[in-house]
Scaffold this motif. Structure first.
Motif, PDB file in Angstrom:
ATOM      1  N   SER A 249       0.836  -1.193   0.000  1.00 19.30           N
ATOM      2  CA  SER A 249       0.000   0.000   0.000  1.00 19.30           C
ATOM      3  C   SER A 249       0.875   1.249   0.000  1.00 19.30           C
ATOM      4  O   SER A 249       2.112   1.167   0.081  1.00 19.30           O
ATOM      5  CB  SER A 249      -0.901   0.005   1.232  1.00 19.30           C
ATOM      6  N   ILE A 255      -0.411  -5.805   1.097  1.00 17.21           N
ATOM      7  CA  ILE A 255      -1.857  -5.947   0.901  1.00 17.21           C
ATOM      8  C   ILE A 255      -2.202  -7.122  -0.015  1.00 17.21           C
ATOM      9  O   ILE A 255      -3.368  -7.525  -0.080  1.00 17.21           O
ATOM     10  CB  ILE A 255      -2.468  -4.657   0.325  1.00 17.21           C
ATOM     11  N   PHE A 256      -1.214  -7.664  -0.715  1.00 15.41           N
ATOM     12  CA  PHE A 256      -1.456  -8.830  -1.570  1.00 15.41           C
ATOM     13  C   PHE A 256      -0.177  -9.643  -1.664  1.00 15.41           C
ATOM     14  O   PHE A 256       0.922  -9.097  -1.832  1.00 15.41           O
ATOM     15  CB  PHE A 256      -1.889  -8.408  -2.982  1.00 15.41           C
ATOM     16  N   GLN A 372      -6.666 -12.933   3.087  1.00 20.50           N
ATOM     17  CA  GLN A 372      -5.464 -12.189   3.457  1.00 20.50           C
ATOM     18  C   GLN A 372      -5.055 -11.173   2.398  1.00 20.50           C
ATOM     19  O   GLN A 372      -4.440 -10.158   2.730  1.00 20.50           O
ATOM     20  CB  GLN A 372      -4.297 -13.160   3.700  1.00 20.50           C
ATOM     21  N   SER A 373      -5.379 -11.439   1.132  1.00 18.61           N
ATOM     22  CA  SER A 373      -4.960 -10.568   0.040  1.00 18.61           C
ATOM     23  C   SER A 373      -6.163  -9.862  -0.563  1.00 18.61           C
ATOM     24  O   SER A 373      -7.197 -10.496  -0.827  1.00 18.61           O
ATOM     25  CB  SER A 373      -4.244 -11.384  -1.040  1.00 18.61           C
ATOM     26  N   VAL A 374      -6.036  -8.568  -0.807  1.00 17.94           N
ATOM     27  CA  VAL A 374      -7.136  -7.785  -1.363  1.00 17.94           C
ATOM     28  C   VAL A 374      -7.229  -8.041  -2.863  1.00 17.94           C
ATOM     29  O   VAL A 374      -6.241  -8.410  -3.520  1.00 17.94           O
ATOM     30  CB  VAL A 374      -6.947  -6.288  -1.091  1.00 17.94           C
ATOM     31  N   SER A 375      -8.407  -7.834  -3.419  1.00 21.89           N
ATOM     32  CA  SER A 375      -8.600  -7.947  -4.865  1.00 21.89           C
ATOM     33  C   SER A 375      -8.556  -6.591  -5.539  1.00 21.89           C
ATOM     34  O   SER A 375      -8.203  -6.480  -6.713  1.00 21.89           O
ATOM     35  CB  SER A 375      -9.921  -8.648  -5.174  1.00 21.89           C
ATOM     36  N   TYR A 403     -10.218  -0.905   0.373  1.00 21.92           N
ATOM     37  CA  TYR A 403      -9.936  -2.234  -0.145  1.00 21.92           C
ATOM     38  C   TYR A 403     -11.221  -3.022  -0.376  1.00 21.92           C
ATOM     39  O   TYR A 403     -12.242  -2.801   0.285  1.00 21.92           O
ATOM     40  CB  TYR A 403      -9.051  -3.016   0.833  1.00 21.92           C
ATOM     41  N   GLY A 406      -9.622  -9.290   1.275  1.00 19.45           N
ATOM     42  CA  GLY A 406      -8.460  -9.215   2.145  1.00 19.45           C
ATOM     43  C   GLY A 406      -8.727  -9.454   3.609  1.00 19.45           C
ATOM     44  O   GLY A 406      -7.835  -9.256   4.442  1.00 19.45           O
ATOM     45  N   ASP A 412     -14.137  -7.078   3.768  1.00 22.50           N
ATOM     46  CA  ASP A 412     -13.117  -6.188   3.208  1.00 22.50           C
ATOM     47  C   ASP A 412     -12.115  -5.778   4.280  1.00 22.50           C
ATOM     48  O   ASP A 412     -12.490  -5.544   5.444  1.00 22.50           O
ATOM     49  CB  ASP A 412     -13.769  -4.921   2.632  1.00 22.50           C
ATOM     50  N   ARG A 413     -10.892  -5.690   3.885  1.00 23.06           N
ATOM     51  CA  ARG A 413      -9.863  -5.198   4.794  1.00 23.06           C
ATOM     52  C   ARG A 413     -10.185  -3.742   5.165  1.00 23.06           C
ATOM     53  O   ARG A 413     -10.592  -2.946   4.302  1.00 23.06           O
ATOM     54  CB  ARG A 413      -8.497  -5.278   4.108  1.00 23.06           C
TER      55      ARG A 413
END
Length: 427
Positions: A249, A255-256, A372-375, A403, A406, A412-413
């Motif tokens: 980020s 973030i991914f 764990q990982s954002v899209s 986000y 994630g 959502d994160r």
């Protein structure tokens, strides 16, 4: 007999008398060479020969940062002060046509070599670079860290190759109205740098950039620049060197990331063709500045027997305005330097940016953990920078990033809200 010897003796005497004068001319001391030129200025310290054929420059960069996170419920960010970059720079010229640079970096407590290259320069229109250097691809990345109006770069750099080893043919013409780069490099992961080549293949990089109105009329278009860059290569990773890097980020939080568990065999690696495309441009006119960039990265990956081509996208647009100076790709330039006695001078740059990163939906859940990982990451930032002069700056930024995905259970994160500060010195 005596009449014969007299002329001979006179001739011999004349030769002996003339000989010292001939010898004196032959041993005349050479002319003194011009002394070297020593210069100390805001450009750094330099030592050069009188004809500038041999030049040695010592320069440096120093950035002291602060990061402070707000509404950080999960405490993913750490409030901290840090030395972001600390770079002594050694530039030089040999024989008038060979340039070199050595730039280590001791920032963030991780000493590394950032730049180490040699440029063979027969002319401005053609140069051959060998060593470690910035991959000629991303527009914002090619802008110096010291000149960017924002403390950290946009989300587009997550898909941009950083520094790599290889060969680059580059140059410019018509006073800088056009520029080109052709490079063969080991091949970086998206958003990262490499030190070695994990396979036998290489990446090809091409970039062209034009400033068609530079030095021409109409004058307000002289700061318009447009270009495009592409990379193509075959990359093959292993469980120990996957060829993939995490995405970060604006606040430099991960973030991914791709699945990486060598113990269970669930490790994603690059496996096949990697293509990137980046149309890019900027526009500067007086106090106004605009920079825009789009990056598309298409990469083949593998986990166990499953394969896929993932297509990720990122883009950004930033605008800036300089009070008391001029905007440019080389940073804000104050009209007059700041005078601490009168408290006058300097320049204030105000900037805003919107940017986004979109991960291919096909990455989930086979190649990345959606918990764990954002899209998708998208956000905006505002920045204020006071330039005391061309070399000393103080900046404050605020960035908010939203986000999608994630977090566990399909949530959502939480958004990232980060305030950053920087005191910067370059010479």
């Amino acid at each position: 007999m005596s009449t014969f010897c007299a002329p001979a003796l006179l001739a011999a005497t004349g030769l002996l008398l003339a000989a010292p004068r001939v010898h004196a001319q032959a041993t005349e001391p050479p002319k003194a060479t011009e002394p070297p030129v020593i210069n100390v200025s805001e450009e750094g310290f330099s030592l050069s020969s009188a004809d500038k054929a041999f030049v040695l420059k010592l320069r440096g960069q120093l950035q002291g940062d602060g990061r402070f996170y707000f509404e950080d419920i999960n405490r993913t960010g750490t409030n901290t002060f840090l030395v972001r970059r600390m770079r002594p720079i050694l530039d030089g010229t040999l024989f008038g046509f060979i340039d070199f640079r050595l730039m280590p970096d001791f920032g963030v407590g991780q000493p590394i070599i950032q730049d180490a290259f040699i440029d063979f320069r027969p002319g401005e229109w053609v140069r051959l670079r060998a060593g470690r250097f910035k991959t000629p691809f991303g527009l914002e990345l090619l802008q110096s860290d010291m000149d960017n109006p924002f403390i950290e770069r946009s989300l587009t750099v997550d898909l941009v190759p950083n520094r790599d080893e290889g060969l680059e043919l580059h140059g410019e013409g018509e006073g800088g109205r056009w520029q080109y780069s052709l490079a063969v490099v080991n091949g970086d992961p998206d958003g990262a740098s490499t030190d070695t080549n994990p396979d036998d293949s290489f990446d090809l990089v091409a970039r062209v950039f034009a400033l068609p109105f530079k030095g021409r009329e109409p004058s307000f278009l002289q700061g318009l620049g447009l270009g495009i860059a592409v990379t193509r290569g075959l990359q093959f990773g292993t469980a120990t060197n996957t060829g993939l890097a995490p995405f970060r980020s604006t606040g430099q939080e991960i973030i991914f990331s791709y699945l990486n568990n060598s113990g269970t065999g669930e490790t994603v690696t690059v496996h096949g063709q990697h293509l990137r495309l980046a149309p890019q441009g900027h526009f500067y006119w007086g106090s106004f500045g605009l920079l825009a960039e789009y990056v598309r990265s298409s990469q083949e990956v593998r986990i166990a027997d499953a394969r896929a081509r993932l297509r990720n996208h990122a883009w950004q647009t930033s605008v800036s305005w300089v009070f008391g100076g001029k905007a440019s790709f080389e940073g804000a330039r104050p009209t007059t330097p700041f005078d601490p006695k009168t408290l006058k001078g300097g320049a204030l740059e105000v900037a805003a940016r919107y940017h986004a990163l979109d991960i291919d939906d096909a990455a989930f859940p086979l190649f990345a953990n959606p918990a764990q990982s954002v899209s998708v990451a998208s956000g905006f930032g505002v920045a204020t920078t006071f330039a005391f002069n061309r070399r000393v700056r103080f900046a404050m930024n605020f960035h908010r990033t939203n986000y999608e995905g994630g977090a566990p259970d399909g949530a959502d994160r939480p958004p990232e809200n980060v305030l950053m500060s920087r005191f910067q010195l370059t010479f």
